[in-house]
Design a protein around this motif. Structure first.
Motif, PDB file in Angstrom:
ATOM      1  N   TYR A  35       0.834  -1.197   0.000  1.00 45.86           N
ATOM      2  CA  TYR A  35       0.000   0.000   0.000  1.00 45.86           C
ATOM      3  C   TYR A  35       0.867   1.244   0.000  1.00 45.86           C
ATOM      4  O   TYR A  35       1.983   1.239   0.489  1.00 45.86           O
ATOM      5  N   ASP A  36       0.312   2.280  -0.579  1.00 45.15           N
ATOM      6  CA  ASP A  36       1.015   3.548  -0.595  1.00 45.15           C
ATOM      7  C   ASP A  36       0.036   4.637  -0.179  1.00 45.15           C
ATOM      8  O   ASP A  36      -1.167   4.479  -0.302  1.00 45.15           O
TER       9      ASP A  36
ATOM     10  N   ARG B 216      -2.306   3.808   8.879  1.00 45.00           N
ATOM     11  CA  ARG B 216      -3.382   2.867   9.213  1.00 45.00           C
ATOM     12  C   ARG B 216      -4.121   3.321  10.466  1.00 45.00           C
ATOM     13  O   ARG B 216      -5.341   3.244  10.540  1.00 45.00           O
TER      14      ARG B 216
ATOM     15  N   LYS C  18      -9.968   7.211   4.152  1.00 43.33           N
ATOM     16  CA  LYS C  18      -9.065   6.344   3.398  1.00 43.33           C
ATOM     17  C   LYS C  18      -7.785   7.106   3.085  1.00 43.33           C
ATOM     18  O   LYS C  18      -7.809   8.160   2.462  1.00 43.33           O
TER      19      LYS C  18
ATOM     20  N   LEU D 242      -4.698   5.066   2.396  1.00 44.92           N
ATOM     21  CA  LEU D 242      -3.798   4.140   1.716  1.00 44.92           C
ATOM     22  C   LEU D 242      -4.498   3.525   0.511  1.00 44.92           C
ATOM     23  O   LEU D 242      -5.687   3.273   0.541  1.00 44.92           O
ATOM     24  N   GLU D 243      -3.703   3.322  -0.538  1.00 43.29           N
ATOM     25  CA  GLU D 243      -4.247   2.648  -1.709  1.00 43.29           C
ATOM     26  C   GLU D 243      -3.273   1.550  -2.119  1.00 43.29           C
ATOM     27  O   GLU D 243      -2.070   1.669  -1.895  1.00 43.29           O
ATOM     28  N   PRO D 244      -3.811   0.487  -2.730  1.00 40.31           N
ATOM     29  CA  PRO D 244      -2.921  -0.606  -3.134  1.00 40.31           C
ATOM     30  C   PRO D 244      -1.923  -0.142  -4.191  1.00 40.31           C
ATOM     31  O   PRO D 244      -2.259   0.668  -5.042  1.00 40.31           O
TER      32      PRO D 244
END
Ligand SMILES: [Zn+2]
Length: 165
Positions: free
Chosen positions: A70-71, A121, A130, A132-134
């Motif tokens: 995740y970034d 997190r 939200k 973080l994204e993959p």
């Protein structure tokens, strides 16, 4: 499926099915099956081991998700600030909930500091937003070369030899 016509370097006819890449008299050529069989029997063609092809410039591979990576989203400073303000929390209050210093939180909200994945997190949980994204892995090799051709391996050639005899 991508299909482009490939022509045999020996007889010049369009290759039906899979092209064969071989060294003929020391030169790398793409051959049709019949030329390949003829030249390899005569000992003139040596199969070429396919090196991993380079990714052609300007062509985007399909994107595949790399699991568990995740970034941070690009606009994480805004998302954090907006979520915090929506809850009516001061930076001091949020910093306390996150167990970080207010200075650090201010830097994060100003985009001067990137929170660690762990902290991001925790922020997601505390703020209900939200952050973080993959990560997508674009360097995935899909098994064709710059022309979208598939090449046979030595193993395939052995099988063809046996079938013909
Ligand atoms: Zn040919």
């Amino acid at each position: 499926m991508r299909q482009s016509t490939v022509y045999c370097d020996i007889c010049g006819s369009p290759i039906q099915g899979r092209p064969y890449r071989a060294l003929v008299d020391g030169a790398e050529m793409v051959l049709c099956l019949s030329c390949y069989m003829r030249l390899s029997r005569g000992g003139r063609a040596q199969p070429v081991r396919e090196a991993k092809p380079r990714r052609p410039r300007g062509v985007r591979r399909p994107r595949r998700l790399a699991p568990d990576m995740y970034d941070l989203v690009e606009d994480y400073p805004e998302r954090i600030r907006e979520a915090r303000e929506a809850r009516g929390w001061s930076t001091a209050v949020l910093a306390q909930k996150l167990r970080i210093s207010e200075t650090m939180l201010r830097k994060i909200e100003a985009g001067k500091l990137k929170p660690s994945l762990d902290l991001a997190r925790r922020m997601e949980k505390v703020l209900g937003t939200k952050l973080l994204e993959p990560v997508v892995d674009e360097d995935v090799y899909y098994g064709d070369d710059d022309y979208g051709r598939d090449y046979v391996t030595l193993g395939d050639i052995v099988v063809i030899d046996r079938d013909e005899e």
